[in-house]
Design an enzyme around this catalytic site. Sequence first.
Site, PDB file in Angstrom:
ATOM      1  N   HIS A 197       1.525   6.853  -0.081  1.00 11.13           N
ATOM      2  CA  HIS A 197       0.860   5.869   0.856  1.00 11.13           C
ATOM      3  C   HIS A 197      -0.605   6.046   0.386  1.00 11.13           C
ATOM      4  O   HIS A 197      -1.455   6.846   0.550  1.00 11.13           O
ATOM      5  CB  HIS A 197       1.035   6.550   2.309  1.00 11.13           C
ATOM      6  CG  HIS A 197       0.523   5.629   3.261  1.00 11.13           C
ATOM      7  ND1 HIS A 197      -1.070   5.393   3.639  1.00 11.13           N
ATOM      8  CD2 HIS A 197       1.145   4.710   4.042  1.00 11.13           C
ATOM      9  CE1 HIS A 197      -0.970   4.740   4.497  1.00 11.13           C
ATOM     10  NE2 HIS A 197       0.306   3.926   5.125  1.00 11.13           N
ATOM     11  N   HIS A 248       0.756  -1.088  -0.056  1.00  6.76           N
ATOM     12  CA  HIS A 248      -0.128  -0.013   0.049  1.00  6.76           C
ATOM     13  C   HIS A 248       0.889   1.119  -0.158  1.00  6.76           C
ATOM     14  O   HIS A 248       0.340   2.236  -0.187  1.00  6.76           O
ATOM     15  CB  HIS A 248      -1.013   0.053   1.286  1.00  6.76           C
ATOM     16  CG  HIS A 248      -0.147   0.160   2.520  1.00  6.76           C
ATOM     17  ND1 HIS A 248       0.510  -0.793   3.127  1.00  6.76           N
ATOM     18  CD2 HIS A 248       0.003   1.318   3.344  1.00  6.76           C
ATOM     19  CE1 HIS A 248       1.134  -0.177   4.257  1.00  6.76           C
ATOM     20  NE2 HIS A 248       0.608   1.049   4.396  1.00  6.76           N
TER      21      HIS A 248
END
Length: 151
Positions: free
Chosen positions: A70, A55
């Site tokens: 992120h 992620h």
Amino acid sequence: MVASPLTGACVSLAEVPDEAFAQGMMGPGAAVIPQEGRMVAPIDGTVVHLIKSHHAVMIEHSSGLQLLLHIGINTVSLKGQGFTPRVRVGEQVTVGQTLIEFDLNAITSAGYPVITPVIVANAAEQPWEVQQDYGNAEAGRGTIMKVSLPQ
């Protein structure tokens, strides 16, 4: 110049629903609310870290600038589901190259915000000057931030 890693709206970190990002504790930067599930390299550089759950990724430019990208907030809880990395640690990337593909619907259906912080990760070590450029952004194009070292 930092291109947008996503197609969407570039907004202030203050809009990120996570205190560490919103208050700049992770470093200065901007955030993008994505409209599609593809994150691209916003700078030329080297992939220096790819989080195990895919992620998030960190890229280092030849100038020493390190950017943390992120995808979403608390998406580590998805344990990699819905994230497909297209790069590996140590790989050289160029602006616009796909880094990670992700399932926007899976993230939102799981109850997580998709807003994606773009952080100058090594701001504590070097006095980077960061100027954000908010508004509509297209992946791999335009500029969401100008980052430089003081002259």
